[in-house]
Design an enzyme around this catalytic site. Structure first.
Site, PDB file in Angstrom:
ATOM      1  N   THR A 145       0.805  -1.224   0.000  1.00 46.08           N
ATOM      2  CA  THR A 145       0.000   0.000   0.000  1.00 46.08           C
ATOM      3  C   THR A 145       0.839   1.275   0.000  1.00 46.08           C
ATOM      4  O   THR A 145       0.300   2.354  -0.226  1.00 46.08           O
ATOM      5  CB  THR A 145      -0.957   0.030   1.211  1.00 46.08           C
ATOM      6  OG1 THR A 145      -0.186   0.072   2.410  1.00 46.08           O
ATOM      7  CG2 THR A 145      -1.889  -1.178   1.202  1.00 46.08           C
ATOM      8  N   LEU A 146       2.142   1.172   0.223  1.00 49.64           N
ATOM      9  CA  LEU A 146       3.023   2.349   0.181  1.00 49.64           C
ATOM     10  C   LEU A 146       3.489   2.673  -1.238  1.00 49.64           C
ATOM     11  O   LEU A 146       4.053   3.739  -1.478  1.00 49.64           O
ATOM     12  CB  LEU A 146       4.242   2.146   1.086  1.00 49.64           C
ATOM     13  CG  LEU A 146       3.947   2.199   2.577  1.00 49.64           C
ATOM     14  CD1 LEU A 146       5.108   1.621   3.376  1.00 49.64           C
ATOM     15  CD2 LEU A 146       3.662   3.629   3.015  1.00 49.64           C
ATOM     16  N   GLU A 171       3.911   0.284  10.161  1.00 53.29           N
ATOM     17  CA  GLU A 171       4.098  -1.157   9.959  1.00 53.29           C
ATOM     18  C   GLU A 171       4.156  -1.945  11.263  1.00 53.29           C
ATOM     19  O   GLU A 171       4.369  -3.152  11.243  1.00 53.29           O
ATOM     20  CB  GLU A 171       5.374  -1.408   9.142  1.00 53.29           C
ATOM     21  CG  GLU A 171       5.405  -0.701   7.795  1.00 53.29           C
ATOM     22  CD  GLU A 171       4.394  -1.247   6.803  1.00 53.29           C
ATOM     23  OE1 GLU A 171       3.546  -2.094   7.169  1.00 53.29           O
ATOM     24  OE2 GLU A 171       4.447  -0.829   5.636  1.00 53.29           O
TER      25      GLU A 171
END
Length: 135
Positions: free
Chosen positions: A19-20, A82
């Protein structure tokens, strides 16, 4: 354990695979980071965890990553996102290790939790538009 400021001296690069990545929902966390380029890792496998992936150091045919240059503050923010725990890496959702890329060593977040029943992605990438080969 080294502090993020000391750790960043080992490598100012971070490799991302979920998703980054550019165009995905958490890329805004990398605002201010410099995009360095893309690479494929043949010693990492991604697992589709639903809303995001997790990586394990397992052979693959090449999973896609993006590499960014970051500073210590941004790396600390990514650690929080994270759930990387500097003092007890195995107790968080992800561990952070230095891993080779085409651009030099980069931090890579590895998934610590169980992946039983999760789809393994051994080629390509993760995401809504990803072209991938699942084995």
């Amino acid at each position: 354990m080294p502090s993020p400021a000391i750790a960043i001296e080992r490598t100012p690069l971070v490799a991302v695979y979920g998703t980054l990545k550019r165009g995905l929902r958490n890329h805004h966390w990398l605002e201010g980071a410099d995009f360095v380029g893309t690479d494929r890792l043949t010693d990492a496998t991604l697992y589709d965890l639903g809303p995001y992936p997790g990586a394990r150091l397992e052979p693959s045919r090449g999973v896609e990553i993006e590499v960014f240059r970051v500073d210590a503050a941004l790396l600390a923010d990514l650690d929080r996102l994270e759930d990387y725990r500097v003092r007890h890496p195995a107790s968080g959702t992800y561990d952070r290790v230095v891993h080779p890329t085409a651009f030099g060593p980069a931090w890579l977040y590895l998934y610590n939790l169980d992946v039983a029943g999760c789809l393994a992605i051994r080629e390509g990438g993760w995401g809504p538009r990803a072209r991938r080969s699942v084995v």
